[in-house]
Design a protein around this motif. Structure first.
Motif, short mmCIF file in Angstrom:
data_model
loop_
_atom_site.label_atom_id
_atom_site.label_comp_id
_atom_site.label_asym_id
_atom_site.label_seq_id
_atom_site.Cartn_x
_atom_site.Cartn_y
_atom_site.Cartn_z
N LYS A 56 0.84 -1.20 0.00
CA LYS A 56 0.00 0.00 0.00
C LYS A 56 0.87 1.25 0.00
CE LYS A 56 -4.04 -1.97 2.30
NZ LYS A 56 -4.98 -1.86 3.42
N ARG A 121 -4.47 7.56 0.03
CA ARG A 121 -3.71 6.60 0.83
C ARG A 121 -4.23 6.56 2.25
NH1 ARG A 121 1.45 7.53 1.96
NH2 ARG A 121 1.65 5.34 2.54
N ARG A 123 -7.25 7.11 3.28
CA ARG A 123 -8.51 6.37 3.28
C ARG A 123 -8.26 4.87 3.13
NH1 ARG A 123 -13.29 8.80 2.93
NH2 ARG A 123 -13.34 11.07 2.80
N ARG A 124 -7.29 4.49 2.32
CA ARG A 124 -7.00 3.07 2.13
C ARG A 124 -6.38 2.47 3.39
NH1 ARG A 124 -7.35 1.47 -3.22
NH2 ARG A 124 -7.55 3.17 -4.72
N LYS A 126 -6.69 3.38 6.51
CA LYS A 126 -7.66 3.26 7.60
C LYS A 126 -8.97 2.62 7.15
CE LYS A 126 -9.71 5.73 11.43
NZ LYS A 126 -10.31 6.99 11.89
N GLU A 127 -9.07 2.32 5.86
CA GLU A 127 -10.26 1.70 5.28
C GLU A 127 -11.51 2.55 5.55
OE1 GLU A 127 -10.47 -2.29 6.75
OE2 GLU A 127 -8.69 -2.93 5.65
N GLU A 129 -14.64 4.66 4.19
CA GLU A 129 -15.54 4.67 3.05
C GLU A 129 -15.55 6.05 2.39
OE1 GLU A 129 -19.34 3.47 4.39
OE2 GLU A 129 -18.73 1.43 4.92
N PRO A 233 -9.05 -1.11 13.88
CA PRO A 233 -9.91 -1.55 12.77
C PRO A 233 -10.85 -2.68 13.15
CG PRO A 233 -7.65 -2.29 12.46
CD PRO A 233 -7.63 -1.36 13.62
N GLU A 234 -10.53 -3.44 14.19
CA GLU A 234 -11.36 -4.57 14.58
C GLU A 234 -12.33 -4.23 15.70
OE1 GLU A 234 -8.82 -7.80 15.52
OE2 GLU A 234 -8.03 -8.03 13.48
N TYR A 249 -0.90 -0.09 12.34
CA TYR A 249 -1.00 0.56 11.04
C TYR A 249 0.32 0.62 10.26
CZ TYR A 249 -5.81 1.92 11.99
OH TYR A 249 -7.16 1.89 12.24
N GLU A 252 0.26 -1.61 7.38
CA GLU A 252 -0.76 -1.19 6.41
C GLU A 252 -0.29 -0.04 5.52
OE1 GLU A 252 -3.59 -2.84 5.90
OE2 GLU A 252 -2.80 -4.24 7.40
#
Length: 304
Positions: A56, A121, A123-124, A126-127, A129, A233-234, A249, A252
């Motif tokens: 990423k 980047r 947004r990707r 931290k996923e 929307e 994230p979980e 992170y 990621e």
């Protein structure tokens, strides 16, 4: 793992210094620690903490951002006495990096407001929307005036000078939702890669954190930062320890972490200024003031 940090430029001499890197997570808060011989000078920059190569980071990095492997981990004094350590962080941000910095509430994941690729980047990593709003962290009211239409003149209930009331709140633990101006870059108002996925956005959350480390970064950047709070994230809970943030992170694609100590799980107070009267959207660290109208719906934006 054995690392080597280049001393030239930071210590004034050329050469390498052997270092060992140890990181662990346990019930007692820990910090990334480095051990090794140091030159006699006292000013020394924190070395790099190397983590797993991330596709990423490499695929979505901005053209000016050439840093490849490694997470830059910088431990600073919370009161800002060693702001010189932040210079490499600022250079990374200007080059399109995505990293984590402290605020007066939680840790925030940030990037340069003017970098489209950095926003993507973030947004990707931290996923987030495309429809999820992001806030901007400002250094002064001048930035707020530039990227929004400003604060309303009154609240319709006798308070005729909202701006004077707001000045008592900022810098401080508040996020104010304002109408975005045309100066806000298009990449901040539209998300997605296809026209059908673009989402227009008229409002933006703004902050001026009362944190010396955050303010030092903003001053060196000479402009606002895109910002979102750092959550697991979980578990969907705020991460308060910067070591854990780096562990979660870093793989990621996160590029740096500025460690100013543990935070408290107390987010900013969110106030919507776009309606006829200021509406309290989320009660956080900032106290509710008389001119703020509380709402039954206490859903919070993803601010910090």
């Amino acid at each position: 793992m054995l690392l080597e940090a280049r001393a030239q430029g930071h210590w004034g001499v050329a050469g390498t210094v052997p270092l060992t890197f140890r990181r662990s997570l346990c019930s007692i808060p820990t910090r990334v620690s480095f051990h090794g011989a140091a030159p006699p000078q006292t000013r020394r920059f924190q070395p790099l903490a190397v983590v797993k190569r991330s596709p990423k980071r490499l695929k979505y990095s901005a053209p000016r951002f050439t840093k490849e492997d490694g997470l830059l981990y910088v431990q600073v004094d919370p009161i800002g006495s060693d702001s010189w350590k932040l210079d490499p962080v600022v250079e990374l941000l200007k080059g399109g990096a995505v990293g984590v910095i402290p605020t007066d509430t939680l840790y925030a994941m940030v990037c340069d407001l003017s970098s489209h690729s950095a926003i993507e980047r973030l947004r990707r990593i931290k996923e987030i929307e495309p429809s999820k709003p992001l806030s901007i962290i400002c250094r002064s009211f001048r930035d707020i005036d530039t990227y929004t239409t400003g604060f309303p003149s009154g609240n319709g209930q006798g308070l005729t000078d909202i701006f004077r009331a707001v000045k008592h709140c900022l810098p401080g633990p508040y996020t104010f939702i304002l109408t975005a101006s045309k100066q806000l870059p298009k990449q901040c108002t539209r998300y997605g890669t296809a026209a059908s996925r673009y989402i227009s956005r008229k409002n933006v959350g703004v902050r001026i954190p009362d944190d010396p480390v955050c303010q030092a970064i903003l001053e060196k950047m000479d402009g606002p930062l895109i910002s979102t709070s750092v959550k697991s994230p979980e578990e969907n809970e705020w991460i308060l320890d910067p070591v854990i943030i780096a562990d979660v992170y870093g793989p990621e694609g996160l590029d740096f972490v500025v460690d100013a100590g543990l935070r408290v799980a107390d987010p900013s107070t969110v106030v919507d200024m776009t309606a006829s009267s200021p509406r309290l959207i989320r009660q956080g660290k900032g106290p509710k003031l008389p001119w703020m109208i509380a709402e039954d719906d206490d859903s919070a934006r993803d601010g910090n």
